[in-house]
Design an enzyme around this catalytic site. Structure first.
Site, PDB file in Angstrom:
ATOM      1  CB  CYS A 253      -0.929   0.021   1.211  1.00 34.16           C
ATOM      2  SG  CYS A 253      -0.072   0.390   2.765  1.00 34.16           S
ATOM      3  CB  CYS A 275       0.929  -2.719   6.605  1.00 30.18           C
ATOM      4  SG  CYS A 275       1.107  -1.076   5.957  1.00 30.18           S
ATOM      5  CB  CYS A 281      -2.152  -3.122   4.773  1.00 28.10           C
ATOM      6  SG  CYS A 281      -1.044  -3.245   3.367  1.00 28.10           S
TER       7      CYS A 281
END
Lengths: 297, 279, 372
Positions: A253, A275, A281
């Protein structure tokens, strides 16, 4: 339902109470919680019960959640920041079976969040409760294992021992060695273990609008940080507390402000960073699908 | 919520003997002290005054009660009878056993010092010399690493240790060095009263001599009041202005050291003095 | 392209299915019945009841079957079940002096009233694997008609089976423990947490529920010199005792059933002072079922833990209350040791970062641009 499900004990049919614990036990635990909230950071002893999950696997957090969960709650359970790790799945299923309460993976949709070793990246709001699973509630345990001693130290606010340890780290390594379970002072009075969250998450505890509850089932302690309470990580004036930072961004992301898990992708040791907070995320990825421009920097 | 009914206020830099002697009254007063274990009397009817900046030697054979006395007056052992009064810096005279546990513990790590015969008992053997010396400062709220370290280095120098050893663990130190470190650890908060239990026994003779010299210099320059338990009359002669002789738990003689040693009045003191080999 | 790991729930379901298969084993082999476990693995059942703190042979046998023979896992099952049970009444203390004893021995006297009754025990067997047991059904030699395995064949008459401790106490040779004034209620560790220093009732309850292996090692350590307490086995009894309650409506005691227990009284190093003449001191062990190893180890450790109370210097681990009582519960120990299998990668990530940074600083002297 397949054959496996039928052979699994159906707790509601077997006559267990809502959320498994009997009402007397829940009351006892709620009293301990109230005492803990009244004295931020102070460890309250409680009569921890044997639960269907082993000691050391979240029974403290489970007992707290079981004592305060209601029909209208929406529950989120995470471990290492993710909803789908085995411990989180197990605990979520336990509550689904014993309460029938709605569950969610969205931090913002949850009223009650039980967590192991992370604080969600998305800031919490008033009215939310964060329940932490704690293995070792005593912040001085590695320096002084005897409970009879540490009780006196907490009672007299004699925390020199902890500062000696920090001094020693700096003398030896140039900085404090603790990277998780980093000790904090709550409301300027009690030294507290925040549970093994990475120190990256420590600042989130300070002045948080949500209620933070901590349960240690095996060690039989409950403690709490009420909303909007000071939580300060120990440091020296000339060696201030610092959180971890990554050079990389999340590969999925693009986030640069969240805690990243390292994932090894091949035998040559190629790695990528993702993440740890799966909800955070996936929200960011959903957002970036809506906009035509990517967020890569 | 910090419960000290007696607050610690750090002293101004540079205590000099004159300003301390100006305080009124003895810094420590023991009266009617007694401690028994069943039928056995450890100490009975012990009384004395200790003046600011004065060094008092408590002398006697083993079993005379001198260590019991030291523990009673340093709040480590509650006596069965009697009182121990201490002249605090700003709050007048207090009965030390009338204080709260919190206040006593605070006193013990600020205005008092206690030097154990075995330095390992008075040190944290698993942390560095610097951490040992800096601990009292940290427990009193000092939060600047650089300042803690520089103060620790200063005190190491004052006890004639090599300040470059500040990061070493006391495990690597000789007995004499450990004892110096223990002394530095106690003095960093500039206490006005220090208790010492046989501080030089167990060290070999040349090391003893140098350490005694250091103690003499420090007590004089810092204006420390001291109670030193020792079985060695030479230590008493060198360090103490006054001397208290104990036998079977009682005080048999109390007076100026030189007078007691040169002209002992009590038969037991005479025996003690005469049995010391003359150089 | 990396895809985030999902499917934890399905993986768990599959794991449970595999477990069910593994537990059952080869379907051609006959299924174990609860009755078989309860009868023929009775000592396993005894241990599970003792450490599970629940006297129910069938439930313990079920737990053993469900746990595929892992006794600590079975103990866990029983404890978790116990935690949900309602409490109907407190029983009267069991009277071991009135025990219908199957076995009663004493190492401190050659002979004593009631005799040395050997009972059913492995103590006098030779540990040679008996391959005849591998055959299906073999007739078991019946014991003589009177069923007594006593030295000299004497009858085991509970009335004349005086306790050794009682005999020593008659002469004032051994310490006795009168209940405190008002006979206060014992502490219940399943309701209130343990605090230190622990009361006697909390200590004994903790040890009674404690892991047999751990207590065995602790007790053994005292014999090898880590705080030797000069123990003698004063008396070991195994047999049946009645359980009685006093219902409010009746106001007198009624028996509600029987249980088997094993009791061990150790006679230890005598202590005395100038004011009190010397007496032997004691250690006590009690466990459900036939559990001699457990009750003896418990008695050794009980005595060692009384060091401070008896004015002995605390030097060895078996004497340290906090050390022994905090680590005796195998549920807590097993849970925490095995919790290391849970994901810890977030904390490990933090450590990785730190170690990498420290190694980088070590290998390249800082030129002022290194991160703090």
């Amino acid at each position: 339902m397949n054959a496996l499900d039928e052979s699994v004990l159906d707790t509601r049919e077997a006559g267990y109470n809502f959320a498994y614990l009997d009402e007397r036990t829940k009351r006892m635990i709620r009293r301990a919680i109230l005492k803990a909230v009244a004295i931020p950071g102070y460890q309250v002893s409680f009569g921890s019960r044997e639960m269907p999950l082993p000691y050391g696997w979240g029974t403290g957090g489970i007992q707290i959640t079981a004592s305060i969960i209601g029909h209208d709650d929406v529950l989120k359970v995470i471990d290492q920041g993710a909803d789908d790790t085995v411990n989180a799945v197990n605990i979520r299923r336990f509550f689904q079976r014993t309460t029938g309460v709605a569950t969610t993976e969205r931090t913002s949709a949850a009223t009650l969040i039980q967590t192991r070793h992370r604080i969600p990246e998305i800031p919490l709001c008033e009215g939310q409760i964060l329940v932490y699973q704690v293995p070792i509630p005593e912040p001085l345990a590695k320096l002084e294992p005897r409970e009879a001693e540490t009780r006196v130290l907490h009672g007299l606010a004699e925390y020199g021992l902890m500062h000696v340890k920090l001094y020693e780290d700096i003398a030896r390594h140039g900085h404090v060695a603790a990277t998780y379970d980093y000790p904090v002072m709550v409301d300027g009075r009690f030294l507290m273990s925040p549970s093994p969250i990475p120190k990256f998450d420590n600042p989130k505890m300070h002045m948080n609008p949500a209620l933070q509850l901590f349960g240690a089932g095996r060690e039989k302690r409950i403690y709490a940080v009420p909303p909007y309470t000071r939580v300060e990580s120990l440091a020296f004036e000339d060696h201030p507390f610092e959180i971890q930072r990554w050079r990389e961004a999340c590969s999925m992301c693009g986030a640069r402000d969240s805690f990243l898990d390292e994932v090894i992708t091949d035998d040559n040791g190629a790695r990528m960073f993702v993440c740890s907070d799966t909800d955070y995320c996936s929200l960011r990825r959903a957002d970036s699908l809506d906009t035509t421009q990517g967020e890569d920097q | 919520m910090n419960t000290a009914q007696w607050r610690y206020v750090p002293p101004p830099e540079g205590n000099d003997v004159e300003s301390i002697a100006a305080e009124a009254g003895p810094i420590l007063r023991a009266s009617g002290l007694a401690k028994r274990y069943g039928a056995r009397v450890a100490i009975e009817d012990v009384a004395f005054d200790l003046w600011p900046g004065e060094v008092l030697a408590v002398v006697g054979e083993s079993g005379s009660g001198k260590t019991t006395l030291l523990n009673c007056i340093s709040a480590r052992l509650k006596p069965d009878a009697g009182q121990v009064e201490f002249l605090t810096r700003h709050e007048g005279v207090v009965d030390i056993y009338g204080l709260s546990e919190a206040s006593r513990r605070l006193l013990a790590r600020t205005d008092w010092g206690y030097v154990h015969q075995n330095p390992a008992e008075g040190l944290r053997m698993d942390v560095s010399a610097g951490a040992n010396v800096g601990e009292r400062l940290m427990s009193l709220g000092e939060r600047h690493y650089g300042r803690i370290r520089s103060q620790a280095a200063q005190w190491l120098a004052r006890v004639e240790m090599d300040a470059s050893r500040i990061d070493e663990s006391p495990v690597a130190f000789s007995g004499g060095m450990r004892q110096r470190l223990q002394i530095a650890r106690n003095l960093v908060t500039r206490p006005r009263l220090v208790f010492m239990d046989e501080p030089t026994s167990g060290l070999d003779v040349s090391v003893q001599a140098r350490l005694l010299d250091l103690l003499r210099t420090l007590t004089h320059h810092l204006g420390l009041a001291c109670v030193i338990v020792t079985h060695d009359l030479a230590v008493a002669r060198l360090l103490a202005q006054r001397m208290l002789v104990m036998k079977d738990g009682r005080v048999v003689e109390l007076g100026l050291t030189d007078q007691v040693l040169d002209d002992p009045q009590h038969p037991y003191t005479q025996l003690l003095v005469s049995s010391v080999l003359q150089p | 392209m990396y895809v985030a790991v999902k499917g934890g729930e399905r993986a768990i379901d599959n794991s449970c299915a595999l477990l069910a298969e593994a537990r059952r084993g080869d379907p051609d082999v006959p299924d174990l019945s609860i009755a078989q476990i309860e009868q023929q693995l009775r000592l396993a059942v005894d241990r599970v009841m003792a450490e599970g703190s629940l006297y129910d042979r069938e439930l313990a046998a079920l737990a053993i079957k469900q746990a595929a023979g892992d006794l600590v896992e079975a103990i866990f099952l029983l404890r978790a079940y116990r935690a949900t049970l309602p409490r109907l009444a407190d029983s009267e203390p069991i009277v071991t002096a009135a025990m219908d004893a199957r076995r009663r021995i004493s190492a401190v006297f050659k002979d004593l009233p009631g005799g040395q009754v050997l009972g059913p025990t492995y103590d006098y067997t030779q540990r040679l694997l008996d391959f005849s047991l591998a055959a299906e059904e073999i007739p078991v030699p019946r014991v003589q008609a009177d069923g007594i395995a006593g030295a000299g064949g004497r009858e085991c008459n509970e009335e004349n089976m005086a306790g050794v401790v009682g005999l020593l106490a008659q002469e004032g040779l051994i310490e006795t423990h009168a209940p405190r004034d008002g006979d206060p209620e014992p502490q219940d560790l399943t309701r209130q947490p343990l605090t230190f220093p622990a009361t006697r009732s909390a200590r004994l309850q903790n040890l009674a529920r404690g892991d047999e292996g751990f207590l065995l090692a602790m007790g053994y350590s005292t014999q090898r010199g880590y705080a030797h307490t000069h123990p003698f086995a004063g008396e070991i009894r195994y047999g049946i005792v009645e359980v009685e309650i006093v219902p409010e409506e009746l106001g007198f005691a009624v028996a509600i059933g029987e249980i088997e227990v094993t009791e061990c009284q150790m006679v230890n190093q005598f202590a005395g002072s100038k004011s009190a003449p010397p007496q032997f001191t004691r250690g006590y062990g009690l466990a459900f079922g036939h559990s001699e190893r457990k009750s003896m180890a418990m008695a050794l450790v009980d005595r060692a833990l009384r060091a401070e109370e008896l004015g002995e210097a605390v030097k060895a681990p078996a004497q340290m209350q906090e050390f022994v009582l905090s680590h005796s519960d195998n549920l807590e120990a097993s849970g925490f040791v095995q919790h290391l299998k849970l994901p810890h990668y977030v904390d490990f990530q933090s450590e990785l970062e730190l170690v990498r940074k420290m190694r980088a600083a070590h290998n390249q002297p800082c030129d002022g641009e290194c991160a703090a």
